[in-house]
Design an enzyme around this catalytic site. Structure first.
Site, PDB file in Angstrom:
ATOM      1  N   GLN A  17       0.858  -1.205  -0.068  1.00 11.45           N
ATOM      2  CA  GLN A  17       0.182  -0.118  -0.023  1.00 11.45           C
ATOM      3  C   GLN A  17       0.848   1.344  -0.052  1.00 11.45           C
ATOM      4  O   GLN A  17       1.922   1.240   0.321  1.00 11.45           O
ATOM      5  CB  GLN A  17      -0.974   0.136   1.207  1.00 11.45           C
ATOM      6  CG  GLN A  17      -0.157  -0.326   2.697  1.00 11.45           C
ATOM      7  CD  GLN A  17      -0.810  -0.898   3.724  1.00 11.45           C
ATOM      8  OE1 GLN A  17      -2.163  -0.734   3.578  1.00 11.45           O
ATOM      9  NE2 GLN A  17      -0.162  -1.325   4.676  1.00 11.45           N
ATOM     10  N   HIS A  43      -8.166   2.970  19.936  1.00 12.82           N
ATOM     11  CA  HIS A  43      -7.076   2.155  20.524  1.00 12.82           C
ATOM     12  C   HIS A  43      -7.736   1.594  22.163  1.00 12.82           C
ATOM     13  O   HIS A  43      -7.262   0.649  22.221  1.00 12.82           O
ATOM     14  CB  HIS A  43      -5.814   2.834  20.480  1.00 12.82           C
ATOM     15  CG  HIS A  43      -5.360   2.720  19.256  1.00 12.82           C
ATOM     16  ND1 HIS A  43      -4.775   4.119  18.682  1.00 12.82           N
ATOM     17  CD2 HIS A  43      -5.306   2.018  18.183  1.00 12.82           C
ATOM     18  CE1 HIS A  43      -4.454   3.895  17.472  1.00 12.82           C
ATOM     19  NE2 HIS A  43      -4.594   2.691  17.189  1.00 12.82           N
ATOM     20  N   ASP A  98       0.431   0.784  13.704  1.00  8.14           N
ATOM     21  CA  ASP A  98       0.974   1.758  14.123  1.00  8.14           C
ATOM     22  C   ASP A  98       1.444   1.670  15.762  1.00  8.14           C
ATOM     23  O   ASP A  98       1.918   2.570  16.449  1.00  8.14           O
ATOM     24  CB  ASP A  98      -0.273   2.896  14.256  1.00  8.14           C
ATOM     25  CG  ASP A  98      -1.701   2.454  14.759  1.00  8.14           C
ATOM     26  OD1 ASP A  98      -1.640   1.875  16.049  1.00  8.14           O
ATOM     27  OD2 ASP A  98      -2.548   2.201  13.904  1.00  8.14           O
ATOM     28  N   GLU A 116       1.632  -7.833  11.876  1.00  7.40           N
ATOM     29  CA  GLU A 116       1.633  -6.924  11.043  1.00  7.40           C
ATOM     30  C   GLU A 116       2.071  -7.420   9.586  1.00  7.40           C
ATOM     31  O   GLU A 116       3.341  -7.685   9.473  1.00  7.40           O
ATOM     32  CB  GLU A 116       2.252  -5.621  11.452  1.00  7.40           C
ATOM     33  CG  GLU A 116       2.258  -4.393  10.597  1.00  7.40           C
ATOM     34  CD  GLU A 116       0.900  -3.889   9.816  1.00  7.40           C
ATOM     35  OE1 GLU A 116       0.138  -3.720  10.728  1.00  7.40           O
ATOM     36  OE2 GLU A 116       0.891  -3.897   8.478  1.00  7.40           O
ATOM     37  N   GLY A 130      -1.473 -12.037   8.756  1.00  5.81           N
ATOM     38  CA  GLY A 130      -2.431 -12.482   9.821  1.00  5.81           C
ATOM     39  C   GLY A 130      -3.222 -13.627   9.654  1.00  5.81           C
ATOM     40  O   GLY A 130      -3.285 -14.303  10.520  1.00  5.81           O
ATOM     41  N   ASP A 175      -7.390  -5.598  14.095  1.00  4.96           N
ATOM     42  CA  ASP A 175      -7.192  -4.113  13.782  1.00  4.96           C
ATOM     43  C   ASP A 175      -6.782  -3.854  12.433  1.00  4.96           C
ATOM     44  O   ASP A 175      -5.726  -3.304  12.068  1.00  4.96           O
ATOM     45  CB  ASP A 175      -6.050  -3.521  14.784  1.00  4.96           C
ATOM     46  CG  ASP A 175      -5.996  -2.087  14.963  1.00  4.96           C
ATOM     47  OD1 ASP A 175      -6.672  -1.437  14.068  1.00  4.96           O
ATOM     48  OD2 ASP A 175      -5.060  -1.331  15.436  1.00  4.96           O
ATOM     49  N   SER A 176      -7.973  -3.929  11.750  1.00  4.24           N
ATOM     50  CA  SER A 176      -7.707  -3.990  10.122  1.00  4.24           C
ATOM     51  C   SER A 176      -8.066  -2.815   9.527  1.00  4.24           C
ATOM     52  O   SER A 176      -8.640  -1.619  10.350  1.00  4.24           O
ATOM     53  CB  SER A 176      -8.584  -4.894   9.469  1.00  4.24           C
ATOM     54  OG  SER A 176      -9.790  -4.649   9.483  1.00  4.24           O
ATOM     55  N   THR A 177      -7.693  -2.347   8.299  1.00  4.65           N
ATOM     56  CA  THR A 177      -8.075  -1.438   7.543  1.00  4.65           C
ATOM     57  C   THR A 177      -9.542  -1.593   6.871  1.00  4.65           C
ATOM     58  O   THR A 177     -10.249  -2.875   7.214  1.00  4.65           O
ATOM     59  CB  THR A 177      -7.209  -1.115   6.278  1.00  4.65           C
ATOM     60  OG1 THR A 177      -7.034  -2.389   5.640  1.00  4.65           O
ATOM     61  CG2 THR A 177      -5.754  -0.743   6.880  1.00  4.65           C
ATOM     62  N   ASP A 178      -9.703  -0.862   6.012  1.00  4.98           N
ATOM     63  CA  ASP A 178     -11.100  -1.078   5.642  1.00  4.98           C
ATOM     64  C   ASP A 178     -11.578  -2.345   4.735  1.00  4.98           C
ATOM     65  O   ASP A 178     -10.334  -2.760   4.204  1.00  4.98           O
ATOM     66  CB  ASP A 178     -11.823   0.112   4.803  1.00  4.98           C
ATOM     67  CG  ASP A 178     -11.987   1.112   5.769  1.00  4.98           C
ATOM     68  OD1 ASP A 178     -12.208   1.399   6.893  1.00  4.98           O
ATOM     69  OD2 ASP A 178     -11.642   2.506   5.255  1.00  4.98           O
TER      70      ASP A 178
END
Lengths: 278, 278
Positions: free
Chosen positions: B31, B62, B86, B106, B138, B155-158
């Protein structure tokens, strides 16, 4: 062609909505009034280029600025709405059978006209025989009416321009005087992420006038940051001490508000609690 | 000169943030990674032009993706974090003294490097001796580890691009297998205003695998609409039946999460309740 409406939510933050069509654009004596058909939110009302309401998320704001107070007072009969010319608050108030009179004081005739023409879903309450629309300055109206209202709703724009006076100590004192002996009022009081100083100031001022002051909140996606607060000043009834009538609330047919939401809207996160006077 | 970062939150809705400086911009195998110094939110991490986190509001997300689950399980010792490079989730997890091991998987080394360099406030937990960072997929990790974790945080992105698999039934089954006998997991599950179908699908799928499925929510101002949901799947412990330890929660020093918020985050408005399977 791509048409976008852009609002500066703060000096450093913008929201943009894709527009199908500009349905209305006018200049009243008070502000620029526009109605946009947006793809994401449907019809949207803006005043001086600031989003006021829209078909998709209006239910949150209008349910919360009305029902929390109406269900805190045991028997509200006479209600004053200041601002909110779109009619959304009035529509929710007239759902309550015990209400005998709603006086709706809006300073800008153009907003009322636009609501009637472009937002029939919001302005439907205007036709209720209990509703009286008064085109006037809300500040003047509360000064001239003493001990009259069981509940006053301050459905104002942001604290710039015409609405500045609706966030002043003098106004809150007039509101106190305009209420009956056990009356209460609810005002929209902006975002804890972007207007924290205003929340502190308003809650400190109201605490100096009313025996009971309570902050509550909901999420309005088109307002800056989503998290939006309301402040209640009450002469007697404490929303935290009231047993709400579950059946009565469920009969309102609401999409955000509920018996559980009535209670939990007053639960504040630590960073919001810190904004309130001790 | 005015510099603005603009994200298309949906096809028809944008957020814009004024930028002081672009601190980093790179292309990883997965990305586009960028770090912006914004005026409103401070340093901000974007992946493929979508806001992931920022200094001003990161605490909400968080705190909620970690502590609600960690305080539902009576004694979590081994925790897996998928995504969230992050470091914000790991920072919150290591506040819990009973935690013996945090495995942080990650997929993108560049996100970890950027977090260490530009977000020391978030990545501080990486230095905790209990934390092991694994740069890997993951999905693969949960398939290869059975019955290991007390809690898994997704804790993913969209759900577009690399994260699509993290919202699939196959993945949730692997998560179930990777958990201990009384384990639970929490995933971020988007907005009820803009991703209502995803919330319904995910909750239906998880309900078919886990005995306990619960949706909860918080407000993240930089995510579309503000109102953000998390879904918990649990093999045994029900967050609604757990008596939380008030003193333990208050010792976490959180700004959004609190003993009362732990409970009320599960109170859903009628329009959100309707999204869930009966």
């Amino acid at each position: 062609m791509e048409v976008w409406f852009t609002e500066d939510q703060t000096k450093h933050l913008r929201i943009g909505c894709r527009v199908r069509e500009v349905l209305f654009s006018g200049q009243s004596p008070f502000q620029k009034v526009a109605v946009l058909d947006t793809v994401e939110f449907g019809r949207m009302l803006t005043l001086d280029n600031v989003i006021q309401t829209n078909i998709k998320d209006e239910f949150v704001y209008h349910e919360m600025i009305t029902h929390v107070g109406l269900n805190t007072h045991p028997d509200p009969k006479k209600v004053l709405v200041i601002g909110g010319g779109d009619g959304g608050a009035v529509r929710e108030i007239v759902k309550h059978k015990g209400i005998e009179k709603v006086v709706h004081v809006e300073i800008d005739q153009m907003v009322i006209d636009v609501a009637k023409k472009f937002f029939p879903e919001l302005s439907s309450g205007f036709n209720d025989p209990r509703v009286e629309i008064v085109v006037d300055d809300g500040i003047k109206h509360v000064k001239e009416n003493k001990g009259v209202y069981d509940m006053i709703i301050v459905d104002s724009t942001d604290p710039v321009g015409p609405a500045v006076g609706l966030f002043s100590e003098e106004f809150y004192r007039s509101v106190f005087e305009a209420l009956t002996g056990d009356g209460l009022f609810v005002a929209q009081t902006e975002s804890p992420f972007f207007n924290s100083e205003l929340i502190t100031r308003v809650n400190t001022t109201i605490s100096g006038i009313f025996p009971v002051t309570r902050l509550f909140w909901a999420v309005v996606p088109t307002y800056p940051g989503g998290y939006w607060t309301f402040t209640m000043g009450s002469k007697k009834h404490d929303p935290l001490a009231v047993d709400v009538d579950k059946d009565k609330i469920e009969a309102l047919g609401t999409k955000w508000y509920s018996p559980e939401v009535h209670r939990t809207a007053f639960v504040l996160q630590p960073f919001v609690k810190e904004l309130l006077p001790r």
